[in-house]
Design an enzyme around this catalytic site. Structure first.
Site, PDB file in Angstrom:
ATOM      1  N   GLU A 197       0.835  -1.215   0.000  1.00 50.89           N
ATOM      2  CA  GLU A 197       0.000   0.000   0.000  1.00 50.89           C
ATOM      3  C   GLU A 197       0.865   1.259   0.000  1.00 50.89           C
ATOM      4  OE1 GLU A 197      -4.210  -1.476   1.924  1.00 50.89           O
ATOM      5  OE2 GLU A 197      -2.791  -0.500   3.261  1.00 50.89           O
ATOM      6  N   GLU A 250      -5.714  -8.091  -0.792  1.00 54.34           N
ATOM      7  CA  GLU A 250      -6.429  -7.786   0.448  1.00 54.34           C
ATOM      8  C   GLU A 250      -7.873  -7.423   0.101  1.00 54.34           C
ATOM      9  OE1 GLU A 250      -4.817  -4.982   3.272  1.00 54.34           O
ATOM     10  OE2 GLU A 250      -2.754  -5.500   2.751  1.00 54.34           O
TER      11      GLU A 250
END
Length: 480
Positions: free
Chosen positions: A178, A378
């Site tokens: 991320e 995710e």
């Protein structure tokens, strides 16, 4: 003949991060990381970053759920679940305790040998992130984290060490987790965990973020090039947090507000996939008078280190309105200063918008933008789990959330033609929440007896979603 189901080699897995589930924070020669100075944040309090490890403070990541000592039995549970892959990370400070050593910590390397060997014994493919918010604390405190270009060299050494050691055990890699979270410079948690950076008085947060980001982009590109030299069979990807930003209406001003907001979601992916800075970013550097530390030769490094695939997290969407403004936007749920509620979707107990169709939209948007394989690494639902009268964890809301998202994922692959490697829902086993530091906010299909204050036996108990996901995997997603 048209495809009517997911590809036979589609990877079904689960995702975790070393700092959120391993524990053993100072075992086996491991040094402290930037997350090891993050306090708990339960009861509505934000997590704090402490200068050092304070003896009277509770740090939930220190023990987490103790995978470090229980990995064999946990992986056996993952095998029972039917996982064909498992996404985790290598804690950088377990390999290089301070981050700047010349030689790695053998005990740390041997631990991951045992983990990967156990996964492979059960036919579970490791999917490994090199840096998942786990920068060694020493690099943050003494070098300024990725604000300092020298940290690029330390990351290269770390990447080379891991690639060399596990060249025959791990095929799927990602460089930074991320990496685009830090575009939100208003929340110190993100710059700290992404890059080991804190802002000083007088700093321009955007300029500092772009400088640290430039160094991380160089580090990522160098790692890709190194990995290809070590094993050409490696598949090395980038990883971004995908939070699609919708316009509130067809008002052209709302459309442009969403277009501009989405640039912060795409920026890092644009460089890591395309190998150069996008024009909109160069114009921002010019307008702001930013010096982000670009040197001669950097363009070639970025061009030669483009990724093989794009991994991403998807939890929610966001909606913006051009004339809206909030001084208290909740940026932990993707909120921006001009965010507004989307009247067409619901939200979780933590205020995260629930938007399954947004996953299909995101898959199409990313695939059309980049034209490389994607990997959902995710996707999950944080909720409070409670035992029913029979002593079972009947997490029907989690099943409904995941089923609705998998259905939209299938539409993107089967109907829209998106090339997708696999799906690894977040928190296959309960772990410490990154944003809040809680255990109460649970994502797993396996319950762990642990509370927000660190009490509990750590016993593992499959939830209803465990048996449900078994069937999903066994039928390659045909039965939801």
């Amino acid at each position: 003949m048209s495809q009517s189901t997911l590809p036979a080699d589609f990877l079904w897995g689960g995702a975790v991060a070393a700092h959120q589930f391993e524990g053993g924070w100072n075992a086996g020669g491991k040094g402290p990381s930037v997350v090891d100075v993050l306090t708990a944040g339960a009861h509505g309090k934000p997590r704090r970053i402490t200068a050092t490890i304070e003896p009277d403070e509770y740090y939930p990541n220190h023990e987490a759920i103790d995978f470090y000592h229980q990995f064999e039995s946990d992986i056996a549970l993952f095998a029972e679940l039917g996982l064909t892959c498992f996404r985790t990370s290598i804690a950088w400070s377990r390999i290089f305790p301070q981050g700047d050593e010349d030689t790695p910590n053998e005990e740390g390397l041997a631990f991951y040998d045992r983990v990967f060997d156990t996964l492979l014994k059960y036919g579970i493919e490791p999917v490994v992130t090199l840096s998942h918010f786990e920068l060694p604390l020493h690099l943050a405190r003494h070098y300024g984290g990725f604000r300092n270009r020298q940290v690029v060299e330390f990351f290269e050494r770390f990447a080379r060490t891991c690639f060399t050691r596990y060249r025959d055990k791990v095929k799927w890699w990602m460089t930074f987790n991320e990496i685009n979270n830090q575009m939100n410079v208003d929340n110190p948690l993100f710059l700290w965990t992404n890059s080991g950076v804190t802002l000083d008085d007088g700093d321009n947060g955007r300029e500092v973020m772009f400088r640290a980001g430039h160094h991380e982009l160089l580090a990522s590109a160098r790692a890709v090039a190194i990995g290809r030299e070590i094993n050409p069979e490696f598949r090395i990807g980038a990883m971004i947090a995908a939070v699609p930003v919708y316009p509130y209406s067809c008002n052209p001003d709302d459309i442009m507000a969403a277009e501009i907001a989405n640039r912060d979601r795409f920026f890092f992916g644009d460089v890591q996939v395309r190998g150069h800075y996008p024009r909109y970013a160069l114009k921002e550097f010019e307008r702001g008078g930013f010096d982000i530390g670009i040197l001669d030769g950097d363009a070639e490094i970025l061009a030669n280190g483009t990724v093989d695939y794009l991994g991403f997290s998807y939890y929610m969407s966001n909606t913006v309105k051009a004339d809206a403004h909030s001084e208290t936007a909740d940026n932990l749920n993707g909120g921006l200063s001009n965010s507004v509620d989307n009247p067409y979707i619901g939200a979780s107990d933590w205020g995260w918008p629930i938007d399954p169709v947004g996953l299909r939209y995101t898959l199409n948007t990313l695939y059309n933008r980049y034209d490389i394989p994607l990997f959902i690494v995710e996707n999950g639902f944080g909720m409070v789990d409670e035992k029913d009268s029979d002593g079972h964890f009947q997490d029907d809301a989690r099943i409904a959330y995941l089923a609705s998202h998998i259905e939209q994922m299938k539409e993107a692959v089967i109907y829209d033609g998106v090339e997708l490697i696999g799906y690894t829902p977040w928190g296959i086993i309960d772990l410490v929440s990154f944003t809040t530091g809680e255990m109460k906010k649970r994502y797993g299909m396996i319950h762990v007896d642990r509370d927000n204050e660190g009490h509990g036996s750590l016993a593992r108990t499959p939830k209803a979603s465990f048996e449900w996901y078994q069937k999903v995997i066994a039928t390659n997603g045909d039965v939801l």
